[in-house]
Design an enzyme around this catalytic site. Sequence first.
Site, PDB file in Angstrom:
ATOM      1  N   LYS A 192       0.841  -1.211   0.000  1.00  0.00           N
ATOM      2  CA  LYS A 192       0.000   0.000   0.000  1.00  0.00           C
ATOM      3  C   LYS A 192       0.878   1.264   0.000  1.00  0.00           C
ATOM      4  O   LYS A 192       2.094   1.179   0.159  1.00  0.00           O
ATOM      5  CB  LYS A 192      -0.930   0.009   1.207  1.00  0.00           C
ATOM      6  CG  LYS A 192      -1.646  -1.304   1.462  1.00  0.00           C
ATOM      7  CD  LYS A 192      -2.947  -1.450   0.717  1.00  0.00           C
ATOM      8  CE  LYS A 192      -3.554  -2.810   1.024  1.00  0.00           C
ATOM      9  NZ  LYS A 192      -4.793  -3.094   0.374  1.00  0.00           N
TER      10      LYS A 192
HETATM   11  C1  LIG Z   1      -5.623  -4.211   0.963  1.00  0.00           C
HETATM   12  C2  LIG Z   1      -7.092  -4.119   0.899  1.00  0.00           C
HETATM   13  C3  LIG Z   1      -7.901  -4.517   1.969  1.00  0.00           C
HETATM   14  C4  LIG Z   1      -7.410  -5.271   3.170  1.00  0.00           C
HETATM   15  O1  LIG Z   1      -6.353  -4.764   3.818  1.00  0.00           O
HETATM   16  P1  LIG Z   1      -5.456  -5.756   4.727  1.00  0.00           P
HETATM   17  O2  LIG Z   1      -4.695  -4.785   5.536  1.00  0.00           O
HETATM   18  O3  LIG Z   1      -4.610  -6.554   3.794  1.00  0.00           O
HETATM   19  O4  LIG Z   1      -6.367  -6.592   5.536  1.00  0.00           O
HETATM   20  C5  LIG Z   1      -9.261  -4.305   1.885  1.00  0.00           C
HETATM   21  N1  LIG Z   1      -9.814  -3.755   0.801  1.00  0.00           N
HETATM   22  C6  LIG Z   1      -9.081  -3.384  -0.258  1.00  0.00           C
HETATM   23  C7  LIG Z   1      -9.775  -2.784  -1.431  1.00  0.00           C
HETATM   24  C8  LIG Z   1      -7.693  -3.570  -0.259  1.00  0.00           C
HETATM   25  O5  LIG Z   1      -6.976  -3.229  -1.324  1.00  0.00           O
END
Ligand SMILES: *Cc1c(COP(=O)(O)O)cnc(C)c1O
Length: 407
Positions: A192
């Site tokens: 991210k």
């Molecule tokens: C990454 C992501 C999540 C979940 O995040 P985590 O921290 O990996 O649990 C949820 N929704 C979207 C659209 C994502 O890209």
Amino acid sequence: MPRAMSATMSTHEIPLSRPDITSAEMDAVEAVMRSGRLSIGPVQEQFEQLVAARTDREHAVACSSGTAGLHMALLALGIGPGDEVITTPFSFIASSNVILMAGARPVFVDICPKTLNMDPQKLEDAITPRTKAILAVEALGNPAYMPEYEQIAAKREIPLIEDCCEALGCAIKGRACGSFGRVGVFGFYPNKQITTGEGGMIVTSDKRLADMCRSLRSQGRPIAGALPTASPATPGNAGSATMGSWLLHERLGYNYRLSELHAAVGVAQMRRFDQIVQRRQAVARMYMERLMSNPDIILPTLPAESVMSWFVFVVRLSTTYTRDERDRIIAGMRRHDVGAADYFPCIHLQPFYRERFGYAPGDFPIAESVSARTIALPFFNDLTEREADFVSQTLGLMLSRENLKRT
Ligand SMILES: *Cc1c(COP(=O)(O)O)cnc(C)c1O
């Protein structure tokens, strides 16, 4: 990551993603380790304040992942069995799984082929008396239609949950992603915009909702008992021999906390956030310049008055390409040591969704058509001009190879 640390991998490999960790993050983690306070402490609160400020929200609740944050947001809104939540089939699976985790049913609506977010008209048409929330995702960070979703939610008196896990630092019409609707949730997995290793953050301006999430995060403790001052290191009941509210549990809760170590990484990343966003924007521009003259490639379409912080860089092949051709192009890029991926396969066609709800190809044709032609390119803060050249040339080469096979 310092280049030297990846020297054991192929030296030419350009990975899909690479976290940007500096000595600031390492020093921050070391300071927490030396402090002796490893969970429920001041660093988490500092991280919360930084994200709240950045997203124009009054409250932020750090948690162990984006998925955990979304799960708590749904529970705090009282969503459960018998309820429907409208969401997109074109997303990472967690945005829909959390609806199932809460016991409710996801209702998918198809996307707009340009922005890849839910079509606002189709969204409004899908609302029924059982609809208890709209869970909207900024797909690949694109903030398109967030103001429209907010209006629909307000008009129909349904809460809007913003899954902004891909959109920290994005904005539309002067408003930050995370500031739309009742509650927004970020995720900090290593790919991210910022990372804590694993982690998440709920943002809202609704104090009761934030308090409920704090309780759910920490085993259903009373709000006061879930806060730092009442941790075992400093029992809430001063002068009492008991643990005070620390061992009182008012509701079914979870351990969805973020450790101080993880929060320290987040604080260091947030302090460098402007610089991180500038780098990501520069890398996106490098790809745009190199790929815009190729008629077979569709570049991301951004809405007017939007800011992108770029979660990933995803291109689409023109509609003349099939899924098999796209898959061969990705495989060919990987053979040339270029990390590429098929972000995202449609959620409704994942095996357990098909089995449980009977979905089949053709149910959401636009999402399916888009998802068959996307290619995520290597994307990280320190991607160089030469690496962008190599990725773009390799993609071009694989495209011409597929074209040759057709003639
Ligand atoms: C990454 C992501 C999540 C979940 O995040 P985590 O921290 O990996 O649990 C949820 N929704 C979207 C659209 C994502 O890209």
